[in-house]
Design an enzyme around this catalytic site. Structure first.
Site, short mmCIF file in Angstrom:
data_model
loop_
_atom_site.label_atom_id
_atom_site.label_comp_id
_atom_site.label_asym_id
_atom_site.label_seq_id
_atom_site.Cartn_x
_atom_site.Cartn_y
_atom_site.Cartn_z
CE LYS A 220 -4.38 -1.86 0.91
NZ LYS A 220 -5.38 -2.27 1.87
NE ARG A 260 -7.31 -8.62 -0.16
CZ ARG A 260 -6.79 -7.85 -1.11
NH1 ARG A 260 -5.78 -7.04 -0.86
NH2 ARG A 260 -7.29 -7.88 -2.34
N1 PMM Z 1 -7.22 -3.97 0.23
C1 PMM Z 1 -7.44 -4.03 -1.09
C2 PMM Z 1 -8.43 -4.87 -1.61
N2 PMM Z 1 -9.18 -5.65 -0.80
N3 PMM Z 1 -9.71 -6.39 1.36
C3 PMM Z 1 -9.51 -6.34 2.69
N4 PMM Z 1 -10.26 -7.11 3.52
N5 PMM Z 1 -8.58 -5.53 3.25
C4 PMM Z 1 -7.79 -4.72 2.49
O1 PMM Z 1 -6.96 -3.98 3.06
C5 PMM Z 1 -7.97 -4.75 1.07
C6 PMM Z 1 -8.96 -5.61 0.54
C7 PMM Z 1 -6.62 -3.20 -2.01
O2 PMM Z 1 -5.50 -3.89 -2.49
P1 PMM Z 1 -5.45 -4.60 -3.95
O3 PMM Z 1 -6.24 -3.76 -4.89
O4 PMM Z 1 -4.04 -4.71 -4.36
O5 PMM Z 1 -6.03 -5.96 -3.82
#
Ligand code: PMM
Length: 306
Positions: A220, A260
Site C-alpha cells: 500500500k 492479506r
Molecule cells: N485492500 C485491497 C483490496 N481488498 N480487502 C480487505 N479485507 N482488506 C484490504 O486492506 C484490502 C482488501 C486493495 O488492495 P489490492 O487492490 O491490491 O487488492
C-alpha cells in the site's frame, strides 16, 4: 472459530491470504492475472508458496477507480473461484456487491471479503446471513472515487473501532452470526499515509471487540511513502514486499487472525516466526511447555515443500 473454516482453526498462527486480482487495473498487479487461466495458475502458485486462503477480486479498489459493471465482475471472478474451490482451496471473494457474493458462494467461495463492510450494498447483510459464510467486514467510508476526500478523524484508532462496532451491530441485527465475522481496519481506505501506522500499532484496540482481525497492508501507498528514496518519490508497489513482510510479522505478533498479501512466501515465513516467538514467550512466562513449542511442528498446515 470463524464459521466454515474449521480446518484452519487450529494452525496456531496467523493465516496468510494470497491476493488474486482478476482486474486490468489494480494498483499493484493490475492486468497480470486478468485471464481466468492466468488467475487460476497464480492462485495455485500462491498456495504452493504457503497461502492458507485465496482472495479473488474482480473490481479494483485503487484510489480514483470507477465501478465495474456487475456482469463484468461476475465474468471475471466466477470461473476462477469455481476452478480453485474445486481443487480444494479455501477461497474468498473480494466484492462489495450482494449478487456477486451470492453467486461466488454458489461457485464455492467460503468467505465474502467486503471492503465496504456492508455499506455499499444494503442487500449484502441478508446474503451473508442466509448463506452463513465467513464475512470480512472492513472499515470503509466511500467508494474509490471519493475515498481520499473522507480522511478526517478525531482519533483514527477510536473512530475506526467505533465505526466498525456500529457495522457489527447492524450486521447482527440483520441476522449475521458473530462466528461469521472478521474485522479489518481498512488500511489505505480513507486513511492518509500517517493514519495507517496508529491503526497497526494499536491493533489490540480493534481486537478488543472480540472478533478476529484481518490486516491488508500489502504494497500500500503508506509503505511506498515510508520507503521513499532521496528524491522523495514513493517506491513502486512491487518494491514494497519486504516492508509488507515486516508488517506481517508485527501484525502476527499483535494477534492478527490473518494477513492479506500479494507476495505470499515471505509472509508465510513471517507468521511462523511470530508464532514460534510467541510460544517461546508464553512458555517462559507460564513455566509450562506450550503445545507445539518452537520447532515442534504444531502447524497443521505446514508450508508446502517448494
Ligand atoms: N485492500 C485491497 C483490496 N481488498 N480487502 C480487505 N479485507 N482488506 C484490504 O486492506 C484490502 C482488501 C486493495 O488492495 P489490492 O487492490 O491490491 O487488492
Amino acid at each position: 472459530m470463524v464459521a466454515g473454516l474449521e480446518e484452519l482453526a487450529d494452525v496456531g498462527r496467523t493465516l496468510v491470504m494470497g491476493v488474486v486480482n482478476v482486474t486490468p487495473d489494480s494498483f499493484s498487479d493490475g492486468g497480470e492475472w486478468y485471464e481466468p487461466d492466468a488467475a487460476v495458475a497464480h492462485g495455485r502458485k500462491l498456495l504452493g508458496e504457503g497461502a492458507d486462503l485465496l482472495d479473488v477480486g474482480g473490481e479494483s479498489t485503487r484510489p480514483g477507480a470507477g465501478r465495474v459493471p456487475v456482469e463484468a465482475e461476475l465474468a471475471r471472478v466466477l470461473p476462477v473461484i469455481s476452478a480453485l474451490a474445486a481443487e480444494g482451496a479455501v477461497v474468498s471473494v473480494d466484492t462489495t456487491r450482494a449478487v456477486v457474493a451470492e453467486r461466488a458462494v454458489e461457485a464455492g467461495a467460503r468467505i465474502v471479503n467486503d471492503v465496504s463492510g456492508g455499506l455499499a450494498d444494503p442487500a449484502m447483510a441478508e446474503v451473508v446471513a442466509r448463506t452463513g459464510v465467513a464475512y470480512v467486514c472492513m472499515h470503509w467510508r466511500g467508494h474509490a472515487d471519493v475515498m481520499d476526500t473522507l480522511e478526517d478523524y478525531d482519533d483514527v484508532v477510536t473512530d475506526v473501532r467505533d465505526e466498525l462496532a456500529a457495522r457489527v451491530e447492524a450486521l447482527l441485527a440483520a441476522g449475521v452470526r458473530c462466528e461469521q465475522l472478521v474485522l479489518d481496519p481498512g488500511l489505505g481506505f480513507s486513511k492518509s499515509g500517517s493514519s495507517n501506522w496508529p491503526l497497526l500499532a494499536h491493533l489490540g484496540e480493534l481486537e478488543a471487540l472480540g472478533l478476529p482481525v484481518l490486516v491488508g497492508a500489502s504494497r500500500k501507498r503508506f509503505l511506498g511513502h515510508l520507503l521513499a528514496r532521496s528524491d522523495g518519490q514513493p517506491v513502486p508497489p512491487l518494491l514494497r514486499d519486504d516492508a509488507t513482510a515486516a508488517v506481517t510479522a508485527l501484525a502476527a505478533a499483535s494477534g492478527a487472525w490473518c494477513v492479506r498479501v500479494h507476495a505470499v512466501r515471505a509472509s508465510a515465513d513471517a507468521v511462523r516466526v511470530a508464532a514460534a516467538w510467541g510460544r517461546a514467550h508464553d512458555e517462559r512466562a507460564t513455566g509450562r511447555a506450550v503445545p507445539g513449542g518452537p520447532g515442534a511442528g504444531s502447524d497443521s498446515t505446514a508450508r508446502p515443500a517448494t
